[in-house]
Enzyme design. Structure first.
Site: not given
Ligand code: 13P
Length: 249
Positions: A233-234, A173, A10, A212
């Site tokens: 991640g995202g 990212g 996160w 990604s």
């Protein structure tokens, strides 16, 4: 047989209400999936909240970093013992954001790996090259250097409990994902590096891809023979996206 692990990093995102809602959706979706491991790595402030929210599920809890010292006069730091106390089973170490923004070095990653293992927490050790390093033809030497430091420091036998994440910095990212071929090439390279020390350990070690990864590219990446999961991640911040990746796995 290596079990696929999908871990959500996160990063510095989340508040309590969001964490409770997101975890509840993930736990619901995850209960319908079989055969994979799932982990959530929230910021320190949300470890307790997430721990409670995933308590009745097989989801694992992880942290994003830790200090290498035990308790003591280290203002602002969090120790492995504290993470264990919060229910952490995993800790991300050497993330490229820690390396580039906060001065993490191969040496400190190695020391932290040793401390995590001593405390019964499985480290997810991150390695990966920058865009300049890739363009300069240094991908293998950079990744080998990062990894050999840890192998030499903790010993290949300890890698039974180490998870490695290959995260090309240029893909983090940015929406630029390594192609399955690029990722597989590096994962095979990493597995061969481990096999140079011990074949059995190398074939049992889980190698995650990060950078990604999304629901729509996950199946191709996770279909590669040496990619055993993802560090997300995202896409770990929305249940639908994260569960989409879990389903692809
Ligand atoms: P993104 O999935 O946002 O590219 O981040 C990857 C990452 O850094 C996971 O640790």
């Amino acid at each position: 047989m290596r079990k696929t692990l999908i871990a959500g990093n996160w990063k510095m995102n989340g508040r309590k209400a969001m964490a409770v809602e997101l975890c509840s959706d993930i736990v619901k979706g995850f209960s319908e999936l079989k055969g994979i491991d799932v982990a959530i790595c929230p910021p320190f402030t949300l470890l307790d909240t997430v721990h409670e929210a995933i308590a009745d599920s097989a989801c694992m809890l992880g942290a994003q970093d830790m200090d290498l010292h035990d308790d003591g006069a280290y203002t602002g730091q969090v120790s492995a013992g504290m993470l264990k106390d919060c229910g952490c089973e995993l800790v991300i170490l050497g993330h490229s954001e820690r390396r580039t923004l906060y001065g993490e070095t191969d040496r400190s990653v190695t020391d932290k790996t040793e401390v995590a293992l001593k405390n019964g927490i499985r480290p997810i050790v991150c390695v990966g090259e920058t865009r300049e390093e890739r363009e300069g033809g240094q991908v293998e030497s950079v990744v080998a250097g990062q990894l050999r430091s840890v192998i030499d420091g903790v010993g290949i036998d300890s890698f039974a409990d180490v998870i490695i994440a290959y995260e090309p910095v240029w893909a983090i990212g940015t929406g630029l994902t390594a192609t399955p071929e690029q990722a597989q090439t590096m994962h095979a390279f990493i597995r061969n590096l481990l096999a140079d020390r011990d074949r059995e350990t190398a074939s049992a070690c889980r190698l995650l891809y990060g950078g990604s990864m999304k629901a729509d590219n996950a199946a191709d990446l996770l279909g590669c023979p040496d990619i055993d999961g993802g560090l997300i991640g995202g896409a770990s911040l929305a249940a639908e996206d994260f569960l989409g990746i879990c389903k692809a796995a």
